[in-house]
Design a protein around this motif. Structure first.
Motif, PDB file in Angstrom:
ATOM      1  N   GLU A   1       5.169  -8.675  82.884  1.00  0.00           N
ATOM      2  CA  GLU A   1       4.264  -7.610  82.676  1.00  0.00           C
ATOM      3  C   GLU A   1       4.749  -6.368  82.182  1.00  0.00           C
ATOM      4  O   GLU A   1       4.867  -5.555  80.978  1.00  0.00           O
ATOM      5  CB  GLU A   1       3.834  -6.771  84.173  1.00  0.00           C
ATOM      6  N   GLU A   2       6.053  -6.370  81.656  1.00  0.00           N
ATOM      7  CA  GLU A   2       6.858  -5.106  81.302  1.00  0.00           C
ATOM      8  C   GLU A   2       7.254  -5.444  80.199  1.00  0.00           C
ATOM      9  O   GLU A   2       7.145  -4.624  79.108  1.00  0.00           O
ATOM     10  CB  GLU A   2       8.078  -4.815  82.459  1.00  0.00           C
ATOM     11  N   ARG A   3       7.643  -6.561  79.504  1.00  0.00           N
ATOM     12  CA  ARG A   3       7.477  -7.180  78.157  1.00  0.00           C
ATOM     13  C   ARG A   3       6.508  -7.102  77.616  1.00  0.00           C
ATOM     14  O   ARG A   3       6.631  -7.724  76.366  1.00  0.00           O
ATOM     15  CB  ARG A   3       8.735  -8.700  77.746  1.00  0.00           C
ATOM     16  N   GLY A   4       4.822  -7.488  78.423  1.00  0.00           N
ATOM     17  CA  GLY A   4       3.662  -7.922  77.701  1.00  0.00           C
ATOM     18  C   GLY A   4       3.861  -9.133  77.270  1.00  0.00           C
ATOM     19  O   GLY A   4       3.596  -9.264  76.054  1.00  0.00           O
ATOM     20  N   ILE A   5       4.317 -10.395  77.892  1.00  0.00           N
ATOM     21  CA  ILE A   5       3.889 -12.188  77.995  1.00  0.00           C
ATOM     22  C   ILE A   5       3.949 -12.042  78.668  1.00  0.00           C
ATOM     23  O   ILE A   5       3.616 -12.159  79.839  1.00  0.00           O
ATOM     24  CB  ILE A   5       5.891 -12.151  77.011  1.00  0.00           C
ATOM     25  N   SER A   6       4.095 -13.885  78.647  1.00  0.00           N
ATOM     26  CA  SER A   6       3.830 -14.574  79.679  1.00  0.00           C
ATOM     27  C   SER A   6       4.660 -14.380  80.537  1.00  0.00           C
ATOM     28  O   SER A   6       5.555 -14.747  79.991  1.00  0.00           O
ATOM     29  CB  SER A   6       2.999 -15.831  79.212  1.00  0.00           C
ATOM     30  N   GLU A   7       4.431 -14.654  82.064  1.00  0.00           N
ATOM     31  CA  GLU A   7       5.520 -15.797  83.145  1.00  0.00           C
ATOM     32  C   GLU A   7       5.805 -16.286  82.526  1.00  0.00           C
ATOM     33  O   GLU A   7       7.141 -16.676  82.755  1.00  0.00           O
ATOM     34  CB  GLU A   7       4.575 -15.610  84.217  1.00  0.00           C
ATOM     35  N   VAL A   8       5.892 -17.634  81.808  1.00  0.00           N
ATOM     36  CA  VAL A   8       6.060 -18.558  81.064  1.00  0.00           C
ATOM     37  C   VAL A   8       7.021 -17.952  80.445  1.00  0.00           C
ATOM     38  O   VAL A   8       8.280 -18.516  80.720  1.00  0.00           O
ATOM     39  CB  VAL A   8       5.391 -20.142  80.689  1.00  0.00           C
ATOM     40  N   GLU A   9       7.239 -16.887  79.684  1.00  0.00           N
ATOM     41  CA  GLU A   9       7.722 -16.863  78.711  1.00  0.00           C
ATOM     42  C   GLU A   9       8.549 -15.997  79.409  1.00  0.00           C
ATOM     43  O   GLU A   9      10.099 -15.513  78.413  1.00  0.00           O
ATOM     44  CB  GLU A   9       7.340 -15.585  77.869  1.00  0.00           C
ATOM     45  N   ALA A  10       8.345 -15.489  80.490  1.00  0.00           N
ATOM     46  CA  ALA A  10       9.571 -14.173  80.714  1.00  0.00           C
ATOM     47  C   ALA A  10      10.588 -15.124  81.600  1.00  0.00           C
ATOM     48  O   ALA A  10      11.582 -14.353  81.953  1.00  0.00           O
ATOM     49  CB  ALA A  10       8.457 -13.582  82.091  1.00  0.00           C
ATOM     50  N   SER A  11       9.698 -16.534  81.970  1.00  0.00           N
ATOM     51  CA  SER A  11      10.703 -16.699  82.422  1.00  0.00           C
ATOM     52  C   SER A  11      11.869 -18.117  82.167  1.00  0.00           C
ATOM     53  O   SER A  11      13.296 -17.568  82.014  1.00  0.00           O
ATOM     54  CB  SER A  11      10.501 -18.274  83.545  1.00  0.00           C
ATOM     55  N   LEU A  12      11.683 -18.247  80.492  1.00  0.00           N
ATOM     56  CA  LEU A  12      12.207 -18.543  79.455  1.00  0.00           C
ATOM     57  C   LEU A  12      13.236 -17.442  78.702  1.00  0.00           C
ATOM     58  O   LEU A  12      14.353 -17.530  79.244  1.00  0.00           O
ATOM     59  CB  LEU A  12      11.519 -18.863  77.984  1.00  0.00           C
ATOM     60  N   GLU A  13      13.198 -16.118  78.824  1.00  0.00           N
ATOM     61  CA  GLU A  13      13.945 -15.491  78.622  1.00  0.00           C
ATOM     62  C   GLU A  13      14.884 -15.026  79.592  1.00  0.00           C
ATOM     63  O   GLU A  13      16.111 -14.704  78.929  1.00  0.00           O
ATOM     64  CB  GLU A  13      13.261 -14.385  77.925  1.00  0.00           C
ATOM     65  N   PHE A  14      14.190 -15.223  81.155  1.00  0.00           N
ATOM     66  CA  PHE A  14      15.190 -14.980  81.812  1.00  0.00           C
ATOM     67  C   PHE A  14      16.717 -15.810  81.912  1.00  0.00           C
ATOM     68  O   PHE A  14      17.112 -15.524  81.457  1.00  0.00           O
ATOM     69  CB  PHE A  14      14.224 -14.857  83.441  1.00  0.00           C
TER      70      PHE A  14
END
Length: 264
Positions: A201-214
């Motif tokens: 939500e903070e980055r305006g991306i999907s949860e899957v994309e967020a997990s990969l960025e993490f």
């Protein structure tokens, strides 16, 4: 493969979600009698219903306890005076800036993350020794070796489990009671789903994309380059719980996706 877990009784702490729940299901599928645990009985009962939908003949029971409260731990031990397999999975974690993490927070997390395993192991090991068979497993973390700079307290508690498991294994030398630590890497759980949802939500991306960025930002040494599924960790735990693992004790077993950048 038959893991020879029929007629074995297991307690899995913190097992209404994530690795704990996946482990409980794995043991049940192998024919073990399993006690799952959480802080709230209503939640435990919901999980038992769901388990029985997947595993019709599951010999599953629930036992509530908040491991930050000694009196509830004592009550649990009175209700369940003997087990063959103890899986110390319960734990708490959150980002905590070092300067603002006070003594109370340190002691509170030690109660749950370290003393839960100390108290249960100290109690159950007596009967395991008497019958000369048992399995004690501590859920540590790659954070025990790769201490996160934003979760130093969590890392310290997980390092404590490595020392505890190794020392207890040596204490039980010559018996058929084995003690091991399992070190998962980033693994999907309710807490991690919530964290990745917030990041998304903070980055305006999907949860899957967020997990990969993490993973890229916080665990760049990961070889699998993703969060593990709980079942991928549970598979190792279930094997280590079995009679087939009799020569494995005193070990720190990594199922971290290669996060720890070392061959040893």
């Amino acid at each position: 493969m038959d893991l020879q877990l029929k007629n074995k009784t297991a307690l899995v702490t913190g097992s209404t979600d994530g690795i704990g729940l996946a482990t409980a299901k794995g043991l049940l599928k192998e024919g073990a009698k399993v006690y799952i645990n959480g802080r709230h009985l209503a939640k435990i009962e919901e999980v038992i219903v769901e388990i029985k939908k997947d595993i019709r003949d599951a010999d599953v029971h629930g036992i509530a306890a908040d491991f930050s409260k000694v009196e509830e731990v004592v009550a649990l031990l009175e209700k369940l005076p003997e087990v063959d397999i103890l899986i110390n999975n319960v734990g708490t974690y959150s980002p905590q800036p070092f300067e603002s993490t006070d003594d109370e927070a340190w002691f509170q997390d030690f109660e749950v993350n370290v003393m839960s395993g100390v108290r249960l192991s100290r109690f159950y090991v007596q009967k395991m020794k008497a019958k000369n068979w048992g399995r004690i497993i501590f859920l540590s973390s790659e954070s025990a070796i790769n201490i996160p700079d934003d979760m130093i307290l969590y890392g310290v508690t997980k390092t404590a489990y490595l020392a505890l498991s190794r020392g207890l294994a040596k204490y039980l030398s010559g018996t058929n009671v084995t003690v091991n630590a399992v070190l998962p890497g980033p693994t999907w759980s309710a807490g991690n789903h919530a964290g990745m949802k917030k990041l998304a939500e903070e980055r305006g991306i999907s949860e899957v994309e967020a997990s990969l960025e993490f993973i890229r930002e916080k665990r760049p040494s990961s070889i699998i380059e993703r969060f593990a599924e709980p079942e991928e960790v549970a598979n190792l735990i279930v094997y280590i719980s079995s009679p087939l693992s009799s020569a494995t004790t005193g070990a720190a077993l990594r199922v971290d996706g290669g996060v720890v950048n070392s061959a040893f």
